[in-house]
Design a protein around this motif. Structure first.
Motif, mmCIF file in Angstrom:
data_model
loop_
_atom_site.group_PDB
_atom_site.id
_atom_site.type_symbol
_atom_site.label_atom_id
_atom_site.label_comp_id
_atom_site.label_asym_id
_atom_site.label_seq_id
_atom_site.Cartn_x
_atom_site.Cartn_y
_atom_site.Cartn_z
ATOM 1 N N GLU A 145 14.009 -18.641 32.808
ATOM 2 C CA GLU A 145 14.008 -19.354 31.529
ATOM 3 C C GLU A 145 12.999 -18.750 30.562
ATOM 4 O O GLU A 145 13.266 -18.618 29.355
ATOM 5 C CB GLU A 145 13.712 -20.835 31.758
ATOM 6 N N GLU A 146 11.827 -18.375 31.075
ATOM 7 C CA GLU A 146 10.827 -17.719 30.224
ATOM 8 C C GLU A 146 11.343 -16.365 29.742
ATOM 9 O O GLU A 146 11.135 -15.982 28.589
ATOM 10 C CB GLU A 146 9.525 -17.525 31.000
ATOM 11 N N MET A 147 12.021 -15.640 30.617
ATOM 12 C CA MET A 147 12.504 -14.301 30.277
ATOM 13 C C MET A 147 13.702 -14.326 29.339
ATOM 14 O O MET A 147 13.978 -13.345 28.653
ATOM 15 C CB MET A 147 12.861 -13.548 31.558
ATOM 16 N N LEU A 148 14.410 -15.429 29.324
ATOM 17 C CA LEU A 148 15.570 -15.546 28.438
ATOM 18 C C LEU A 148 15.187 -15.903 27.011
ATOM 19 O O LEU A 148 16.043 -15.956 26.128
ATOM 20 C CB LEU A 148 16.552 -16.588 28.992
ATOM 21 N N SER A 149 13.904 -16.154 26.789
ATOM 22 C CA SER A 149 13.412 -16.418 25.435
ATOM 23 C C SER A 149 12.776 -15.153 24.878
ATOM 24 O O SER A 149 11.953 -14.514 25.545
ATOM 25 C CB SER A 149 12.369 -17.545 25.454
ATOM 26 N N ALA A 150 13.134 -14.797 23.657
ATOM 27 C CA ALA A 150 12.603 -13.578 23.032
ATOM 28 C C ALA A 150 11.435 -13.863 22.100
ATOM 29 O O ALA A 150 11.001 -12.972 21.351
ATOM 30 C CB ALA A 150 13.715 -12.868 22.262
ATOM 31 N N ASP A 151 10.888 -15.061 22.148
ATOM 32 C CA ASP A 151 9.831 -15.437 21.211
ATOM 33 C C ASP A 151 8.633 -14.493 21.257
ATOM 34 O O ASP A 151 8.023 -14.194 20.223
ATOM 35 C CB ASP A 151 9.352 -16.864 21.500
ATOM 36 N N ARG A 152 8.289 -14.006 22.441
ATOM 37 C CA ARG A 152 7.098 -13.159 22.574
ATOM 38 C C ARG A 152 7.239 -11.814 21.862
ATOM 39 O O ARG A 152 6.227 -11.168 21.570
ATOM 40 C CB ARG A 152 6.792 -12.908 24.057
ATOM 41 N N ILE A 153 8.469 -11.391 21.583
ATOM 42 C CA ILE A 153 8.684 -10.074 20.956
ATOM 43 C C ILE A 153 9.473 -10.190 19.664
ATOM 44 O O ILE A 153 10.024 -9.192 19.180
ATOM 45 C CB ILE A 153 9.411 -9.113 21.923
ATOM 46 N N SER A 154 9.549 -11.386 19.106
ATOM 47 C CA SER A 154 10.389 -11.589 17.917
ATOM 48 C C SER A 154 9.932 -10.724 16.738
ATOM 49 O O SER A 154 10.759 -10.267 15.941
ATOM 50 C CB SER A 154 10.396 -13.064 17.518
ATOM 51 N N ASP A 155 8.631 -10.485 16.598
ATOM 52 C CA ASP A 155 8.139 -9.629 15.514
ATOM 53 C C ASP A 155 8.460 -8.166 15.788
ATOM 54 O O ASP A 155 8.772 -7.403 14.868
ATOM 55 C CB ASP A 155 6.629 -9.800 15.335
ATOM 56 N N LEU A 156 8.378 -7.770 17.051
ATOM 57 C CA LEU A 156 8.617 -6.385 17.435
ATOM 58 C C LEU A 156 10.098 -6.042 17.392
ATOM 59 O O LEU A 156 10.481 -4.959 16.951
ATOM 60 C CB LEU A 156 8.060 -6.142 18.833
ATOM 61 N N ASP A 157 10.920 -6.959 17.882
ATOM 62 C CA ASP A 157 12.360 -6.712 17.981
ATOM 63 C C ASP A 157 13.118 -7.966 17.545
ATOM 64 O O ASP A 157 13.482 -8.799 18.372
ATOM 65 C CB ASP A 157 12.733 -6.334 19.418
ATOM 66 N N PRO A 158 13.359 -8.113 16.254
ATOM 67 C CA PRO A 158 14.050 -9.312 15.751
ATOM 68 C C PRO A 158 15.456 -9.486 16.302
ATOM 69 O O PRO A 158 15.996 -10.593 16.277
ATOM 70 C CB PRO A 158 14.083 -9.093 14.228
ATOM 71 N N GLU A 159 16.066 -8.403 16.803
ATOM 72 C CA GLU A 159 17.431 -8.488 17.330
ATOM 73 C C GLU A 159 17.472 -8.973 18.775
ATOM 74 O O GLU A 159 18.551 -9.324 19.278
ATOM 75 C CB GLU A 159 18.107 -7.128 17.251
ATOM 76 N N ALA A 160 16.356 -8.990 19.452
ATOM 77 C CA ALA A 160 16.343 -9.327 20.879
ATOM 78 C C ALA A 160 16.686 -10.796 21.095
ATOM 79 O O ALA A 160 16.200 -11.682 20.385
ATOM 80 C CB ALA A 160 14.978 -9.025 21.486
ATOM 81 N N SER A 161 17.516 -11.061 22.088
ATOM 82 C CA SER A 161 17.850 -12.434 22.467
ATOM 83 C C SER A 161 17.175 -12.825 23.775
ATOM 84 O O SER A 161 17.254 -13.977 24.191
ATOM 85 C CB SER A 161 19.373 -12.587 22.606
ATOM 86 N N ASN A 162 16.528 -11.860 24.428
ATOM 87 C CA ASN A 162 15.785 -12.125 25.658
ATOM 88 C C ASN A 162 14.755 -11.006 25.836
ATOM 89 O O ASN A 162 14.562 -10.190 24.930
ATOM 90 C CB ASN A 162 16.730 -12.219 26.861
ATOM 91 N N LEU A 163 14.123 -10.956 26.995
ATOM 92 C CA LEU A 163 13.055 -9.974 27.228
ATOM 93 C C LEU A 163 13.538 -8.750 28.021
ATOM 94 O O LEU A 163 12.710 -8.003 28.542
ATOM 95 C CB LEU A 163 11.884 -10.641 27.956
ATOM 96 N N GLU A 164 14.841 -8.558 28.097
ATOM 97 C CA GLU A 164 15.359 -7.385 28.807
ATOM 98 C C GLU A 164 14.753 -6.120 28.210
ATOM 99 O O GLU A 164 14.820 -5.885 27.003
ATOM 100 C CB GLU A 164 16.885 -7.328 28.703
ATOM 101 N N GLY A 165 14.143 -5.295 29.086
ATOM 102 C CA GLY A 165 13.531 -4.051 28.642
ATOM 103 C C GLY A 165 12.066 -4.160 28.285
ATOM 104 O O GLY A 165 11.388 -3.144 28.142
ATOM 105 N N TYR A 166 11.560 -5.388 28.140
ATOM 106 C CA TYR A 166 10.192 -5.577 27.656
ATOM 107 C C TYR A 166 9.250 -6.152 28.728
ATOM 108 O O TYR A 166 8.124 -6.530 28.420
ATOM 109 C CB TYR A 166 10.194 -6.485 26.428
#
Length: 357
Positions: A145-166
């Motif tokens: 559930e934590e990994m499915l949220s892209a909030d931590r990288i929203s500034d870095l990657d606005p297109e991200a829907s999750n943390l895949e790759g990060y």
């Protein structure tokens, strides 16, 4: 007042009390607190301080286990000398004799026991969550559930829907009871730190790619490469194909699509190459729509600075290395040698061994 000055003030006060009392109780108390003590038999002793546990209870538990010689005097010292700072929850390791101030220093600093866990390169977020949970670090569903949220990288990657790759693959150390949120944050923060310190600084001055594009390419390189020295070359091959509008033809992207559909069984078949998914780089030219795994630092650096090579193709030698080619005719010859002929010969040898008496 500094801590050292405060201790000397306390010593002077206790000394004065000792003189007034005929030298008895106060001096004994001071000696008791500062004499190294060990009342347990084991080489090391592990003790867990529970969240919300009050200081008096913590110190009494440590006295009962033989870490402290006198919980009451230690409590007085904590309040009167140290100013009653909070004692941190967690698991502590005590090894060998220690004075009461040394024990308190450990508890105040939160010098808790940590345990290592290694996240290898090339895992998806689902695989990372499963691995962490299997090693005893968090609940798999809560981690996911934590990994499915892209909030931590929203500034870095606005297109991200999750943390895949990060989620950076590395060896981490976490204390017992570390929350899923803290674990995932540690993985992302490591990625962000290395992105700044090791990846961005090697980007060509005229590079106009987004961080997302670099991470996507790095994730494909991670799944294709086995040798670090080949990663920049493989990144160069894919960069050449992207510039020419040639489809990547990367099997790992198809495998990722199969995983997302729950259809991956460990074997990729010819029919799978026709799977209608935006991640299928046999059907859709360009990069896949998102990262397909967590790339390591070597793959990130390769994607940031691909080698300048003439190649457009590569094929595995079946030993972790690859043969590269600039033309389709050359590539077809390599495929024939290293895939068709190689496997025909190997299967024949295996059949012969099976038929031996």
């Amino acid at each position: 007042m500094t801590r050292r000055a405060w201790l000397w003030t306390a010593l002077a006060a206790l000394s004065a009390l000792a003189l007034a009392a005929g030298g008895g109780l106060a001096w004994w108390s001071w000696i008791t607190l500062h004499r190294p003590y060990k009342g347990y038999g084991e080489t090391d002793l592990l003790h867990e301080v529970l969240p919300g546990q009050d200081a008096g209870s913590i110190l009494r538990d440590l006295e009962a286990k033989g870490v402290l010689g006198n919980a009451f005097l230690t409590r007085v010292y904590l309040v009167q000398v140290l100013g009653d700072p909070p004692l941190r929850a967690g698991e502590y390791r005590f090894a060998g004799p220690a004075t009461a101030p040394e024990v308190l220093d450990k508890l105040v600093r939160g010098d808790v026991v940590t345990y290592p866990v290694t996240i290898v390169e090339g895992l998806t977020i689902e695989e990372t969550a499963a691995h962490l949970a299997a090693q005893g670090f968090g609940d798999q569903q809560l981690l996911l559930e934590e990994m499915l949220s892209a909030d931590r990288i929203s500034d870095l990657d606005p297109e991200a829907s999750n943390l895949e790759g990060y989620l950076f693959p590395d060896t981490y150390s976490f204390a017992k009871g570390t929350s899923e949120e803290e674990i995932v944050t540690a993985l992302v923060n490591t990625f962000l730190r290395l992105l700044d310190s090791d990846v961005r600084r090697i980007l060509p001055p005229d590079d106009d790619r987004t961080t997302r594009q670099i991470v996507i390419l790095a994730s494909v390189v991670e799944k294709e490469a086995r040798l670090d020295e080949e990663r920049p070359v493989i990144a160069g091959v894919y960069s050449n194909r992207l510039r020419r509008g040639i489809a990547l033809y990367a099997d790992p992207t198809v495998i990722y699509a199969l995983k997302q559909e729950g259809r991956w069984d460990g074997n990729i078949r010819r029919a799978d190459l026709k799977l209608d998914s935006p991640y299928n780089t046999y059907l859709y030219p360009g990069l896949p729509p998102g990262p397909i795994a967590s790339p390591g630092l070597a793959s990130l650096k390769a994607a940031a600075r691909p080698a300048e090579v003439p190649y457009l193709y590569f094929v595995s030698r079946n030993d972790g290395s690859h043969v590269f080619a600039s033309t389709l005719a050359e590539h077809n010859r390599n495929v024939n040698r290293w895939q068709k002929v190689y496997w025909q010969k190997r299967w024949a040898e295996e059949r012969n061994r099976d038929n031996e008496p």
